[in-house]
Motif scaffolding. Sequence first.
Motif, PDB file in Angstrom:
ATOM      1  N   GLU A 287       7.617  -1.666 -28.915  1.00 47.87           N
ATOM      2  CA  GLU A 287       7.353  -3.057 -29.292  1.00 47.87           C
ATOM      3  C   GLU A 287       8.585  -3.943 -29.154  1.00 47.87           C
ATOM      4  N   ALA A 288       9.766  -3.346 -29.334  1.00 49.15           N
ATOM      5  CA  ALA A 288      11.002  -4.130 -29.275  1.00 49.15           C
ATOM      6  C   ALA A 288      11.602  -4.181 -27.874  1.00 49.15           C
ATOM      7  N   SER A 289      10.931  -3.589 -26.895  1.00 48.63           N
ATOM      8  CA  SER A 289      11.476  -3.561 -25.540  1.00 48.63           C
ATOM      9  C   SER A 289      11.586  -4.968 -24.960  1.00 48.63           C
ATOM     10  N   PRO A 290      12.736  -5.290 -24.352  1.00 49.16           N
ATOM     11  CA  PRO A 290      12.907  -6.612 -23.749  1.00 49.16           C
ATOM     12  C   PRO A 290      12.004  -6.830 -22.535  1.00 49.16           C
ATOM     13  N   ARG A 291      11.424  -5.772 -22.002  1.00 47.91           N
ATOM     14  CA  ARG A 291      10.547  -5.899 -20.832  1.00 47.91           C
ATOM     15  C   ARG A 291       9.131  -6.322 -21.214  1.00 47.91           C
ATOM     16  N   ARG A 292       8.787  -6.250 -22.486  1.00 41.78           N
ATOM     17  CA  ARG A 292       7.421  -6.582 -22.897  1.00 41.78           C
ATOM     18  C   ARG A 292       7.056  -8.006 -22.488  1.00 41.78           C
ATOM     19  N   ARG A 293       7.960  -8.959 -22.723  1.00 38.50           N
ATOM     20  CA  ARG A 293       7.657 -10.361 -22.434  1.00 38.50           C
ATOM     21  C   ARG A 293       7.367 -10.559 -20.947  1.00 38.50           C
ATOM     22  N   LEU A 294       8.187  -9.934 -20.083  1.00 40.74           N
ATOM     23  CA  LEU A 294       7.987 -10.045 -18.637  1.00 40.74           C
ATOM     24  C   LEU A 294       6.648  -9.432 -18.232  1.00 40.74           C
ATOM     25  N   LEU A 295       6.333  -8.276 -18.800  1.00 41.08           N
ATOM     26  CA  LEU A 295       5.074  -7.612 -18.479  1.00 41.08           C
ATOM     27  C   LEU A 295       3.879  -8.442 -18.950  1.00 41.08           C
ATOM     28  N   GLU A 296       4.007  -9.053 -20.101  1.00 41.15           N
ATOM     29  CA  GLU A 296       2.926  -9.901 -20.609  1.00 41.15           C
ATOM     30  C   GLU A 296       2.693 -11.091 -19.684  1.00 41.15           C
ATOM     31  N   LEU A 297       3.783 -11.655 -19.153  1.00 42.69           N
ATOM     32  CA  LEU A 297       3.652 -12.760 -18.203  1.00 42.69           C
ATOM     33  C   LEU A 297       2.950 -12.296 -16.929  1.00 42.69           C
ATOM     34  N   LYS A 298       3.300 -11.089 -16.460  1.00 41.56           N
ATOM     35  CA  LYS A 298       2.667 -10.545 -15.255  1.00 41.56           C
ATOM     36  C   LYS A 298       1.178 -10.300 -15.502  1.00 41.56           C
ATOM     37  N   LEU A 299       0.863  -9.775 -16.675  1.00 43.26           N
ATOM     38  CA  LEU A 299      -0.534  -9.501 -17.018  1.00 43.26           C
ATOM     39  C   LEU A 299      -1.325 -10.801 -17.073  1.00 43.26           C
ATOM     40  N   THR A 300      -0.733 -11.845 -17.657  1.00 44.37           N
ATOM     41  CA  THR A 300      -1.392 -13.147 -17.729  1.00 44.37           C
ATOM     42  C   THR A 300      -1.616 -13.715 -16.333  1.00 44.37           C
TER      43      THR A 300
ATOM     44  N   ALA B  90       0.834  -1.206   0.000  1.00 40.63           N
ATOM     45  CA  ALA B  90       0.000   0.000   0.000  1.00 40.63           C
ATOM     46  C   ALA B  90       0.869   1.257   0.000  1.00 40.63           C
ATOM     47  N   ASP B  91       1.984   1.198   0.731  1.00 42.37           N
ATOM     48  CA  ASP B  91       2.914   2.333   0.754  1.00 42.37           C
ATOM     49  C   ASP B  91       3.554   2.527  -0.616  1.00 42.37           C
ATOM     50  N   ALA B  92       3.804   1.415  -1.299  1.00 45.46           N
ATOM     51  CA  ALA B  92       4.404   1.480  -2.634  1.00 45.46           C
ATOM     52  C   ALA B  92       3.440   2.124  -3.621  1.00 45.46           C
ATOM     53  N   VAL B  93       2.160   1.763  -3.535  1.00 46.91           N
ATOM     54  CA  VAL B  93       1.158   2.360  -4.418  1.00 46.91           C
ATOM     55  C   VAL B  93       1.087   3.861  -4.188  1.00 46.91           C
ATOM     56  N   LYS B  94       1.086   4.264  -2.943  1.00 45.15           N
ATOM     57  CA  LYS B  94       1.019   5.686  -2.594  1.00 45.15           C
ATOM     58  C   LYS B  94       2.246   6.430  -3.095  1.00 45.15           C
ATOM     59  N   LEU B  95       3.404   5.805  -2.973  1.00 43.66           N
ATOM     60  CA  LEU B  95       4.658   6.428  -3.381  1.00 43.66           C
ATOM     61  C   LEU B  95       4.689   6.700  -4.883  1.00 43.66           C
TER      62      LEU B  95
ATOM     63  N   ARG C 226      -4.045  -5.595 -13.432  1.00 43.53           N
ATOM     64  CA  ARG C 226      -4.190  -5.750 -14.883  1.00 43.53           C
ATOM     65  C   ARG C 226      -4.213  -4.386 -15.577  1.00 43.53           C
ATOM     66  N   THR C 227      -4.911  -3.451 -14.953  1.00 47.08           N
ATOM     67  CA  THR C 227      -4.982  -2.103 -15.524  1.00 47.08           C
ATOM     68  C   THR C 227      -3.597  -1.469 -15.609  1.00 47.08           C
ATOM     69  N   GLU C 228      -2.830  -1.618 -14.544  1.00 46.04           N
ATOM     70  CA  GLU C 228      -1.485  -1.029 -14.509  1.00 46.04           C
ATOM     71  C   GLU C 228      -0.554  -1.716 -15.518  1.00 46.04           C
TER      72      GLU C 228
ATOM     73  N   PRO D  15       6.860   3.871 -17.705  1.00 42.32           N
ATOM     74  CA  PRO D  15       6.455   2.461 -17.824  1.00 42.32           C
ATOM     75  C   PRO D  15       6.914   1.593 -16.656  1.00 42.32           C
ATOM     76  N   LEU D  16       8.174   1.773 -16.217  1.00 43.68           N
ATOM     77  CA  LEU D  16       8.701   0.953 -15.127  1.00 43.68           C
ATOM     78  C   LEU D  16       7.980   1.236 -13.819  1.00 43.68           C
ATOM     79  N   ALA D  17       7.700   2.511 -13.568  1.00 39.63           N
ATOM     80  CA  ALA D  17       6.997   2.871 -12.337  1.00 39.63           C
ATOM     81  C   ALA D  17       5.578   2.315 -12.340  1.00 39.63           C
ATOM     82  N   ILE D  18       4.909   2.379 -13.494  1.00 38.36           N
ATOM     83  CA  ILE D  18       3.553   1.843 -13.604  1.00 38.36           C
ATOM     84  C   ILE D  18       3.564   0.327 -13.392  1.00 38.36           C
ATOM     85  N   GLU D  19       4.592  -0.322 -13.920  1.00 37.86           N
ATOM     86  CA  GLU D  19       4.731  -1.771 -13.727  1.00 37.86           C
ATOM     87  C   GLU D  19       4.881  -2.108 -12.242  1.00 37.86           C
ATOM     88  N   VAL D  20       5.720  -1.365 -11.549  1.00 28.31           N
ATOM     89  CA  VAL D  20       5.921  -1.606 -10.114  1.00 28.31           C
ATOM     90  C   VAL D  20       4.623  -1.340  -9.352  1.00 28.31           C
ATOM     91  N   ARG D  21       3.907  -0.312  -9.777  1.00 27.41           N
ATOM     92  CA  ARG D  21       2.613  -0.036  -9.146  1.00 27.41           C
ATOM     93  C   ARG D  21       1.655  -1.213  -9.352  1.00 27.41           C
TER      94      ARG D  21
END
Length: 209
Positions: free
Chosen positions: A183-196, A139-144, A171-173, A151-157
């Motif tokens: 599209e070529a970002s190496p983080r896309r695959r990790l984010l897609e896994l998190k979304l799934t 909860a403190d992390a969300v507030k921070l 899912r929204t975040e 993109p990275l901050a939204i992912e952490v949120r």
Amino acid sequence: MAIDDLLDEHEQSERVLSWLRANGAGLIGGIALGLAAIGGWKWWGNHQLEQHGKAASEFQAAVDAVGAKDKAAAAKVKALPAGMYQTLAALELAKSQVESDQRDAAIATLQGIKTDDAAMADIVNQRLARLLIDAKKPADAVKLLAKSVSPLAIEVRGDAQFALGKADLARTEYSAALGKLDEASPRRRLLELKLTEAGGTPVKPEAKS
């Protein structure tokens, strides 16, 4: 040369001499002030270079202490003048503390960083938020990171929302973060896994014609 011209030149010379008699002291004073200003500027420039060199040396000493796991490292970082050098050294200290399983100490170090640089503040907040999630304080992390837009901050949120059991918000975040990534970002695959994992379905980027 005509006599009138000679008289004119003589008259002009007299006028110049008269003006110099009346204003010579002020003129000389102005020149002196100008030279003093130039000298003062050079002194200020040299002083700034000297101060910069001193700060750089103190920064390097602090970073070396952090790398050597010196017990005095934290004190050396804290003693640095407020500014970019201190911020960078504090980030190194926090990283070292995490690697040494001193999570709470790293949290305290990051919380103590004060910077007016927006990009640097975002990095500090991201790292702090990750540690807060690990410390069971999502909860403190969300507030921070409430106002963060990178993109990275939204992912952490999103990670924080998922840790809170709020899969819909996670899912929204994650989707928002994906929308900001190249599209070529190496983080896309990790984010897609998190979304799934959060129950979402990654949307494939539309092919460009």
